[in-house]
Design a protein around this motif. Structure first.
Motif, short mmCIF file in Angstrom:
data_model
loop_
_atom_site.label_atom_id
_atom_site.label_comp_id
_atom_site.label_asym_id
_atom_site.label_seq_id
_atom_site.Cartn_x
_atom_site.Cartn_y
_atom_site.Cartn_z
N VAL A 222 -0.09 -2.17 -19.30
CA VAL A 222 1.11 -3.00 -19.17
C VAL A 222 1.33 -3.39 -17.72
O VAL A 222 1.62 -4.55 -17.40
N CYS A 223 1.19 -2.43 -16.81
CA CYS A 223 1.39 -2.72 -15.38
C CYS A 223 0.40 -3.78 -14.90
O CYS A 223 0.76 -4.69 -14.13
N LEU A 228 1.90 -6.18 -11.32
CA LEU A 228 2.87 -5.54 -10.44
C LEU A 228 2.32 -5.39 -9.03
O LEU A 228 1.16 -5.02 -8.83
N GLN A 229 3.18 -5.63 -8.04
CA GLN A 229 2.82 -5.54 -6.63
C GLN A 229 3.83 -4.67 -5.90
O GLN A 229 5.01 -4.64 -6.26
N PRO A 230 3.39 -3.94 -4.86
CA PRO A 230 4.33 -3.10 -4.10
C PRO A 230 5.54 -3.88 -3.64
O PRO A 230 5.42 -5.01 -3.14
N GLY A 231 6.72 -3.28 -3.81
CA GLY A 231 7.96 -3.92 -3.40
C GLY A 231 8.57 -4.84 -4.42
O GLY A 231 9.71 -5.29 -4.26
N GLY A 232 7.84 -5.17 -5.49
CA GLY A 232 8.37 -6.04 -6.52
C GLY A 232 9.42 -5.35 -7.36
O GLY A 232 9.61 -4.13 -7.31
N ARG A 233 10.14 -6.14 -8.19
CA ARG A 233 11.20 -5.61 -9.05
C ARG A 233 10.76 -5.70 -10.51
O ARG A 233 10.38 -6.76 -10.98
N TYR A 252 2.26 1.77 -8.63
CA TYR A 252 2.23 0.37 -8.18
C TYR A 252 3.28 0.06 -7.13
O TYR A 252 3.36 -1.07 -6.65
N GLY A 253 4.11 1.04 -6.79
CA GLY A 253 5.04 0.86 -5.68
C GLY A 253 6.16 -0.11 -5.94
O GLY A 253 6.74 -0.66 -4.98
N GLY A 277 10.43 12.77 -6.98
CA GLY A 277 10.76 12.15 -5.70
C GLY A 277 10.80 10.64 -5.78
O GLY A 277 10.57 9.95 -4.77
N LEU A 278 11.14 10.09 -6.94
CA LEU A 278 11.14 8.64 -7.15
C LEU A 278 12.54 8.09 -7.39
O LEU A 278 12.70 6.93 -7.77
#
Length: 463
Positions: A222-223, A228-233, A252-253, A277-278
């Protein structure tokens, strides 16, 4: 006095017009039917009473949930053998026979519905006329069945049956009731059934994979489809116990908002996020997706949630998600489907599922889902069918439930555990036999000048 099982077997074959596909054992210890395979056990006369007062699937389900009807042997095999009698007969196989009920002496049972299976045509009979309406042997068999059942008083439904719901179907308040019935039965119960992944949707299997590995591979699939990219919503609609949200944030950050109507799920997911820790990247809310107002999001995942939306609300669902996406944003809609009906207006929600499993849940054909997404403004770019994968997933869940049976009963109730065992086993066969499907639909909200942002080749095929 004649033993009960041979009488039941003879009556069943007369009424069904077919040989009994499984062996039966009655409350007096007598047995009849094929000697091989599993045995259907009628623990008491109340099992018959339930079927007489509510003929069809719901009566059988009530007997199973209450423990009046059990199986000695392989449940999957028994369901497979009786599938042709219970689920694979079309509408033409169900007689409308109030007059026949009166003539057969069953008119005293005011709650008895004429849903008995259609019998074979007798010589000289008019084509399409149910034999139950005119066959003396069938009427005599019905009277004998009533005598054997001693049908009074009418048995009360098991306490696990969903209470009558108030309010408009798929209103926000009624949806909260429906979700609570299914999901708020205790997180520990779900841990025993689903395993450590706590993913309650179809896994993505490869040869030799464990359930945990197959669920991890599904989340990663799914990801990757969502790009999905780091910093995305990412908005995860119907986030369950947070597994998709945690995987996306960890691997995926991305920053994830997960919404659920289940308080128990939300508490569990928040705890998991804190332990990993997320918590600064995963926001779990008790919120209806219709109330999410903080878009735009770069991607939306909806995994096993759309079945709760309902046909009347599906266009609203699609438009809401479309409005929450940024231009070029992607939606991955993972949803169970059913084959289309010749007359879609005749579609009715499965009685057992509605009463015991997913109140107000509805399934739609794949074509209907794709059409509604396109009407909302999405461009559908890929559809992947995972039907066989769900059969494997459900069999793995049934195996876990059976392995943890005593704990499951202790955490819920014997009836609730029986509901889950029956629904998952029957659903597994539904997927395996093609009566159900499940599909991942990847759609995009086109950007300026119609740009999708997708690669020319989304995936490659293995030989």
């Amino acid at each position: 006095m004649t033993e009960a099982a041979p009488r039941l077997a003879a009556l069943a074959e007369t009424l069904l017009g077919a040989p009994l596909p499984v062996r039966i054992r009655a409350w007096d210890g007598s047995e009849a039917g094929p000697p091989d395979g599993p045995t259907l056990v009628l623990a008491n006369r109340r099992a018959l009473r339930r079927v007489l007062w509510r003929p069809g699937e719901l009566g059988l389900a009530r007997a199973w949930v209450a423990g009046d009807l059990t199986v000695d042997g392989d449940l999957f095999e028994l369901l497979d053998r009786v599938a042709g009698l219970l689920w694979e007969r079309g509408p033409a196989d169900v007689p409308e026979a109030p007059q026949a009920v009166r003539r057969s002496g069953l008119g005293k049972l005011g709650a008895l519905r004429p849903h008995l299976p259609r019998l074979p045509e007798r010589a000289g009979g008019a084509a399409g006329t149910p034999a139950l309406l005119r066959d003396p042997e069938a009427r005599a068999a019905l009277r004998d069945l009533v005598a054997l059942a001693r049908p009074w008083p009418a048995p009360a439904p098991p306490p696990e049956e969903a209470r009558r719901r108030g309010g408009q179907t798929h209103s926000k308040s009624r949806d909260r009731q429906a979700i609570s019935h299914h999901y708020d039965v205790g997180n520990e119960f779900y841990e025993h059934v689903l395993g450590p992944s706590m993913v309650y949707s179809c896994a993505y299997w490869s040869p030799g994979a464990t359930l945990e590995e197959a669920q991890r591979d599904k989340l990663d699939l799914v990801c990757r489809k969502l790009g999905l990219q780091p910093g995305g919503r990412l908005l995860d609609v119907g986030c369950g116990w947070g597994s998709m949200a945690l995987h996306a944030a960890r691997e995926y950050g991305v920053r994830v908002t997960g919404v659920t109507l289940s308080r128990e799920q939300a508490v569990y997911a928040r705890k998991r996020a804190a332990e990993e820790g997320l918590a600064d990247r995963v926001d779990i809310r008790i919120q209806d997706y219709r109330d999410v107002k903080d878009g735009p999001y770069d991607a939306i995942s909806s995994i096993g949630m759309a079945e709760h939306v309902g046909a009347e609300r599906y266009r609203e669902y699609a438009r809401t998600l479309h409005a929450l996406l940024a231009p070029g944003g992607r939606l991955l809609n993972h949803q169970i489907a059913r084959p289309p009906e010749p007359d879609e207006e005749a579609y009715r929600v499965d009685e057992f599922i509605d009463a015991y499993v997913f109140p107000d849940g509805e399934l739609s054909p794949l074509g209907t889902t794709v059409g509604e997404l396109e009407r909302a403004g999405f461009e559908v770019r890929d559809v992947e069918a995972l039907r066989e994968h769900y059969g494997l997933t459900l069999r793995a869940w049934v195996a876990r439930l059976e392995a943890h049976w005593e704990a499951a009963v202790r955490l819920t109730s014997p009836g609730r555990a029986r509901v889950w065992r029956l629904y998952m086993a029957a659903s597994a066969l539904g997927f395996e036999h093609g009566r159900l499907g499940v599909n991942q639909v990847l759609a995009v909200k086109p950007g300026p000048a119609g740009r999708s942002g997708l690669p020319l080749r989304l995936r490659t095929w293995d030989a």
